[in-house]
Design a protein around this motif. Structure first.
Motif, PDB file in Angstrom:
ATOM      1  N   ILE A 101     -60.025  74.978 -32.077  1.00  0.00           N
ATOM      2  CA  ILE A 101     -58.900  75.372 -31.219  1.00  0.00           C
ATOM      3  C   ILE A 101     -57.591  75.086 -31.941  1.00  0.00           C
ATOM      4  O   ILE A 101     -56.655  75.893 -31.909  1.00  0.00           O
ATOM      5  CB  ILE A 101     -58.956  74.623 -29.859  1.00  0.00           C
ATOM      6  CG1 ILE A 101     -60.269  74.924 -29.125  1.00  0.00           C
ATOM      7  CG2 ILE A 101     -57.750  74.953 -29.006  1.00  0.00           C
ATOM      8  CD1 ILE A 101     -60.456  76.362 -28.703  1.00  0.00           C
ATOM      9  N   ARG A 102     -57.516  73.960 -32.640  1.00  0.00           N
ATOM     10  CA  ARG A 102     -56.315  73.627 -33.405  1.00  0.00           C
ATOM     11  C   ARG A 102     -56.057  74.663 -34.494  1.00  0.00           C
ATOM     12  O   ARG A 102     -54.923  75.099 -34.693  1.00  0.00           O
ATOM     13  CB  ARG A 102     -56.452  72.238 -34.017  1.00  0.00           C
ATOM     14  CG  ARG A 102     -55.228  71.791 -34.790  1.00  0.00           C
ATOM     15  CD  ARG A 102     -55.370  70.366 -35.241  1.00  0.00           C
ATOM     16  NE  ARG A 102     -54.193  69.909 -35.963  1.00  0.00           N
ATOM     17  CZ  ARG A 102     -54.029  68.677 -36.385  1.00  0.00           C
ATOM     18  NH1 ARG A 102     -54.956  67.768 -36.145  1.00  0.00           N
ATOM     19  NH2 ARG A 102     -52.937  68.326 -37.042  1.00  0.00           N
ATOM     20  N   PHE A 104     -57.019  77.769 -34.471  1.00  0.00           N
ATOM     21  CA  PHE A 104     -56.660  79.036 -33.839  1.00  0.00           C
ATOM     22  C   PHE A 104     -55.178  79.066 -33.454  1.00  0.00           C
ATOM     23  O   PHE A 104     -54.465  80.007 -33.762  1.00  0.00           O
ATOM     24  CB  PHE A 104     -57.532  79.280 -32.604  1.00  0.00           C
ATOM     25  CG  PHE A 104     -57.208  80.551 -31.882  1.00  0.00           C
ATOM     26  CD1 PHE A 104     -57.696  81.759 -32.350  1.00  0.00           C
ATOM     27  CD2 PHE A 104     -56.423  80.539 -30.740  1.00  0.00           C
ATOM     28  CE1 PHE A 104     -57.393  82.954 -31.691  1.00  0.00           C
ATOM     29  CE2 PHE A 104     -56.109  81.719 -30.084  1.00  0.00           C
ATOM     30  CZ  PHE A 104     -56.595  82.936 -30.552  1.00  0.00           C
ATOM     31  N   TYR A 105     -54.700  78.027 -32.779  1.00  0.00           N
ATOM     32  CA  TYR A 105     -53.306  78.017 -32.306  1.00  0.00           C
ATOM     33  C   TYR A 105     -52.312  77.629 -33.398  1.00  0.00           C
ATOM     34  O   TYR A 105     -51.162  78.032 -33.349  1.00  0.00           O
ATOM     35  CB  TYR A 105     -53.151  77.104 -31.087  1.00  0.00           C
ATOM     36  CG  TYR A 105     -53.735  77.731 -29.850  1.00  0.00           C
ATOM     37  CD1 TYR A 105     -53.062  78.745 -29.191  1.00  0.00           C
ATOM     38  CD2 TYR A 105     -54.962  77.332 -29.354  1.00  0.00           C
ATOM     39  CE1 TYR A 105     -53.598  79.349 -28.065  1.00  0.00           C
ATOM     40  CE2 TYR A 105     -55.509  77.918 -28.229  1.00  0.00           C
ATOM     41  CZ  TYR A 105     -54.821  78.927 -27.588  1.00  0.00           C
ATOM     42  OH  TYR A 105     -55.361  79.517 -26.480  1.00  0.00           O
ATOM     43  N   ASP A 106     -52.724  76.809 -34.343  1.00  0.00           N
ATOM     44  CA  ASP A 106     -51.913  76.452 -35.509  1.00  0.00           C
ATOM     45  C   ASP A 106     -50.464  76.118 -35.137  1.00  0.00           C
ATOM     46  O   ASP A 106     -49.517  76.681 -35.686  1.00  0.00           O
ATOM     47  CB  ASP A 106     -51.972  77.593 -36.531  1.00  0.00           C
ATOM     48  CG  ASP A 106     -51.408  77.197 -37.882  1.00  0.00           C
ATOM     49  OD1 ASP A 106     -51.322  75.987 -38.168  1.00  0.00           O
ATOM     50  OD2 ASP A 106     -51.017  78.098 -38.650  1.00  0.00           O
ATOM     51  N   ILE A 107     -50.292  75.198 -34.194  1.00  0.00           N
ATOM     52  CA  ILE A 107     -48.925  74.913 -33.733  1.00  0.00           C
ATOM     53  C   ILE A 107     -48.062  74.245 -34.800  1.00  0.00           C
ATOM     54  O   ILE A 107     -46.843  74.301 -34.720  1.00  0.00           O
ATOM     55  CB  ILE A 107     -48.880  74.122 -32.402  1.00  0.00           C
ATOM     56  CG1 ILE A 107     -49.478  72.735 -32.532  1.00  0.00           C
ATOM     57  CG2 ILE A 107     -49.540  74.887 -31.297  1.00  0.00           C
ATOM     58  CD1 ILE A 107     -49.277  71.896 -31.287  1.00  0.00           C
ATOM     59  N   GLU A 108     -48.683  73.662 -35.828  1.00  0.00           N
ATOM     60  CA  GLU A 108     -47.885  73.120 -36.922  1.00  0.00           C
ATOM     61  C   GLU A 108     -47.068  74.231 -37.592  1.00  0.00           C
ATOM     62  O   GLU A 108     -45.923  74.018 -37.972  1.00  0.00           O
ATOM     63  CB  GLU A 108     -48.762  72.434 -37.969  1.00  0.00           C
ATOM     64  CG  GLU A 108     -49.461  71.175 -37.484  1.00  0.00           C
ATOM     65  CD  GLU A 108     -50.872  71.420 -36.965  1.00  0.00           C
ATOM     66  OE1 GLU A 108     -51.685  70.494 -37.031  1.00  0.00           O
ATOM     67  OE2 GLU A 108     -51.167  72.530 -36.484  1.00  0.00           O
ATOM     68  N   SER A 109     -47.659  75.409 -37.724  1.00  0.00           N
ATOM     69  CA  SER A 109     -46.936  76.531 -38.327  1.00  0.00           C
ATOM     70  C   SER A 109     -45.851  77.064 -37.394  1.00  0.00           C
ATOM     71  O   SER A 109     -44.797  77.497 -37.851  1.00  0.00           O
ATOM     72  CB  SER A 109     -47.896  77.664 -38.683  1.00  0.00           C
ATOM     73  OG  SER A 109     -48.714  77.278 -39.747  1.00  0.00           O
TER      74      SER A 109
END
Length: 122
Positions: A101-102, A104-109
């Motif tokens: 899930i991390r 997929f969402y890649d919120i760091e980017s």
């Protein structure tokens, strides 16, 4: 009864301790203070290997913060399926993901302008 003010640095340290206590992985601290219109000052992001571990990380963080700092999250989301749990401590938001899930969402980017600090296991 007045509540004592908890410093953000203390809160971050105790949250990271709670994550490490149950072997949370790939811990990153995103400093959002230099970015305009953010909802908080910091994100703490980590991963677990299963919904059981993600739930354990969330529980550990809540327990350690409550015990050491007498504080609790303002809001929690995602405990139903434990793929992505978000804990909102107002100035610090904790994201606990299952690995896929991390990725997929890649919120760091998404927050690429933030200063990112990799937290190495103690």
């Amino acid at each position: 009864m007045t509540k004592k003010h908890v410093s953000t640095d203390d809160l971050i340290a105790v949250i990271i301790q709670g994550i490490e206590d149950v072997k949370g992985e790939n811990i990153q601290l995103l400093d959002l203070r230099e970015i305009e219109n953010t909802v908080c000052d910091y994100f703490i992001i980590c991963s677990g290997n299963s919904n059981t571990q993600v739930n354990a990380i969330s529980g550990s963080v809540q327990k350690v913060v409550s015990k050491q700092l007498k504080d609790k999250p303002w809001h929690i989301e995602g405990q139903g399926n434990s793929e992505w749990i978000l804990m909102d401590y107002v100035n610090v938001v904790v994201h606990v993901f299952q690995k896929h899930i991390r990725e997929f969402y890649d919120i760091e980017s998404l927050w690429g302008d933030a200063k990112i600090t990799e937290i190495k296991p103690a």
